[in-house]
Design a protein around this motif. Structure first.
Motif, mmCIF file in Angstrom:
data_model
loop_
_atom_site.group_PDB
_atom_site.id
_atom_site.type_symbol
_atom_site.label_atom_id
_atom_site.label_comp_id
_atom_site.label_asym_id
_atom_site.label_seq_id
_atom_site.Cartn_x
_atom_site.Cartn_y
_atom_site.Cartn_z
ATOM 1 N N SER A 376 -4.815 7.436 3.253
ATOM 2 C CA SER A 376 -5.212 8.651 2.543
ATOM 3 C C SER A 376 -4.185 9.026 1.487
ATOM 4 N N THR A 379 -4.432 7.400 -2.065
ATOM 5 C CA THR A 379 -5.352 7.933 -3.075
ATOM 6 C C THR A 379 -4.665 8.970 -3.953
ATOM 7 N N TYR A 380 -3.602 9.600 -3.447
ATOM 8 C CA TYR A 380 -2.867 10.574 -4.248
ATOM 9 C C TYR A 380 -1.814 9.891 -5.125
ATOM 10 N N ASN A 383 -3.516 7.025 -8.399
ATOM 11 C CA ASN A 383 -4.688 7.727 -8.897
ATOM 12 C C ASN A 383 -5.169 7.101 -10.204
ATOM 13 N N ASN A 387 -3.276 3.691 -12.208
ATOM 14 C CA ASN A 387 -4.032 2.639 -11.526
ATOM 15 C C ASN A 387 -3.435 1.251 -11.716
#
Length: 429
Positions: A376, A379-380, A383, A387
Motif C-alpha cells: 500500500s 502507491t504513495y 506515484n 513512475n
C-alpha cells in the motif's frame, strides 16, 4: 490466480500437495467481513444507507459543526438530569467517522458513534430535509431519514455492531507488528465461539435491546406475530415478522459470518501456525511441544515417512535438552536465528531430521499485515509523477516511509553530518 482447476494455486498443488501458503490473516478477516456485507442483500443495503448518512452530514462543515453543537447540548442536558455521570475521559467529543474500505475496524467505530449520536443525527437530517438552501442533499436526506426511523435499520445497526464488535479484538491483534501467533489463533476460536453462542442463546436479549432502542428514539416496533411483507415480493411468500428477523436476518447473517470465518481461517492454516510457533527459541523454547511438532511432520509426508517420524520423536527430546543447557542458544529470538546457529555449531549434522523440520518452517510463506502495508505504501511513493523511479531509490524511499517511527528518532544533525560526509560539498550545511 484463485481458479479452482487452472489457477496458480491449483497448478502448484498439483506439482506438490504439501506446498502450503498462509495468506495475511488480517486481510482474510477483512474478506470474511466484506463477504457478508456483499452477499446478504439486506446488509448491503444497510451499509449503503450508512455511507449515504456519512456523506450527507459529513459533506458540509456547517452540518458537522451543528452535529457537534447539538451533541454537546444533549450531553449537558443528560448530565443535568443525572442520566450520565461526568469524570475524566468520559463524554468525549465524537463524530460520525467515515468508514474506510480497507479497515473494517473503522466500520465498527462508525456504527458505535451512529448509535451514540442517533437522536442528534436524526435532528440534523430533519433540518437538512427542510432546508431550502440544501437543494442537492434534500432528496437524499428525506430518503435517509425515512430509512433510519425504520425498525429494520435499527435491527441491522445493532446486529452488525455486535458482529463487528466480536471480531474487533481479533482485527486489532492481526494488524499488530509483533504478532503472537498462538494468541491470534486463540482469538479466532474465541470469535467463532462467541458468534455460535450469540446464535444459540442471544436472540431474546438482542431483541430486547432493539425494542428498548426503538422506544427511546420513537421507532415503531412491529408485532412479531404480524405478517412481514417485502416490497416487490409476492404476497404468497410473506412470513411473520418473527420469522423474518430471527431466521432470515439474525440466524442467516451469523451463519454466513461463521461460514466465511471457517473458509478463510481453515483448520490446516491455523494448525500450521500453532505448530510452527512450537519451534520458537524465545525464553528457552518455552513454547516447545513435541506432540504438535510430530503432527507438523505429518503435513509433509514426502519429507517425513513413518520411520522418520519415529526417529524424530526421540531426536526432539535430545535436541531440546541440548539447546536448553547450552549458552549458545540462550539469546535466540526467531526460528531463522535458530537455523543459523544450528549450522554454525554443526548441530544440523547431529540432528538432521530436526534441522529439516526447521528449514521447512522457514520456507513456509506467511504473509502478514506488514507486507500488505508495504504494498500500500508503494502507491504513495511510486506515484504518477515518479513512475520512473529506480529500484534502489524506491527501496530507500519505502524504508523511510514505512519505518517512520525509527527515522523520527534520528536527530537532524546526524542526518546532515552523514549527508555531508558522503562526498565533498562546496558549502557546509
Amino acid at each position: 490466480m484463485r481458479g479452482e482447476y487452472n489457477g496458480l494455486k491449483a497448478l502448484i498443488l498439483k506439482e506438490n500437495p504439501s506446498a502450503y501458503y498462509i495468506h495475511c490473516f488480517a486481510h482474510q478477516l477483512q474478506l470474511a467481513l466484506v463477504a457478508v456485507a456483499q452477499k446478504h442483500p439486506k446488509i448491503e443495503t444497510f451499509f449503503t444507507t450508512v455511507h449515504r448518512l456519512v456523506n450527507i452530514v459529513g459533506g458540509s462543515a456547517k452540518w458537522s459543526d451543528l452535529i457537534r453543537e447539538n451533541q454537546r447540548l444533549k450531553i449537558l442536558e443528560s448530565l443535568s438530569v443525572g442520566e450520565i455521570s461526568s469524570g475524566r475521559g468520559l463524554n468525549q467529543e465524537i463524530t460520525l467517522q467515515r468508514p474506510g474500505d480497507t479497515r473494517w475496524g473503522s466500520h465498527y467505530s462508525c456504527l458505535i458513534n451512529l448509535i451514540a449520536m442517533f437522536s442528534t443525527i436524526v435532528d440534523v437530517i430533519e433540518m437538512i430535509a427542510t432546508d431550502t438552501t440544501s437543494t442537492e442533499t434534500r432528496g437524499d436526506a428525506c430518503i435517509s431519514l425515512e430509512l433510519m426511523l425504520r425498525f429494520e435499520f435499527a435491527f441491522n445497526l445493532y446486529l452488525m455492531k455486535k458482529i463487528l464488535g466480536i471480531s474487533n479484538e481479533l482485527s486489532r491483534t492481526l494488524q499488530t507488528k509483533d504478532q503472537d501467533i498462538v494468541n491470534a489463533m486463540k482469538l479466532v476460536q474465541i470469535c467463532k465461539t462467541q458468534l455460535q453462542t450469540m446464535r444459540d442463546d442471544g436472540w431474546d436479549s438482542f431483541l430486547g435491546v432493539i425494542c428498548s432502542f426503538g422506544e427511546t428514539h420513537m421507532i415503531n416496533v412491529p408485532d412479531m406475530d404480524d405478517m412481514f411483507v417485502t416490497v416487490g415480493c409476492s404476497r404468497r411468500e410473506t412470513v411473520t415478522n418473527l420469522h423474518h428477523f430471527r431466521v432470515e436476518m439474525f440466524y442467516a447473517v451469523i451463519d454466513m459470518q461463521l461460514q466465511e470465518l471457517n473458509d478463510h481461517f481453515s483448520e490446516v492454516n491455523s494448525d500450521l501456525l500453532i505448530y510452527v510457533a512450537c519451534l520458537s527459541p524465545s525464553n528457552s523454547f518455552a513454547d516447545f511441544d513435541k506432540i504438535k511438532l510430530i503432527r507438523l511432520c505429518q503435513y509433509y509426508p514426502v519429507d517425513f515417512d513413518a520411520a522418520n517420524i519415529l526417529e524424530l520423536d526421540d531426536q526432539l527430546d535430545t535436541i531440546i535438552l541440548d539447546m536448553r543447557t547450552s549458552e549458545d542458544f540462550e539469546e535466540l529470538q526467531g526460528i531463522s536465528n535458530l537455523a543459523q546457529k544450528l549450522i554454525v555449531k554443526n548441530k544440523h549434522e547431529v540432528y538432521p531430521l530436526a534441522y529439516k523440520l526447521v528449514t521447512l518452517t522457514l520456507v513456509l510463506p506467511v504473509a502478514t499485515a506488514i507486507v500488505e502495508r508495504a504494498f500500500s505504501a508503494m502507491t504513495y511513493v511510486k506515484n504518477r509523477l515518479r513512475n520512473r523511479i529506480g529500484d534502489q531509490w524506491l527501496n530507500d524511499s519505502l524504508i523511510a516511509y514505512i519505518e517512520k517511527d525509527v527515522f523520527d528518532k534520528i536527530e537532524n544533525d546526524v542526518i546532515m553530518e552523514h549527508y555531508q560526509s558522503m562526498r565533498i560539498r562546496r558549502e557546509q550545511l
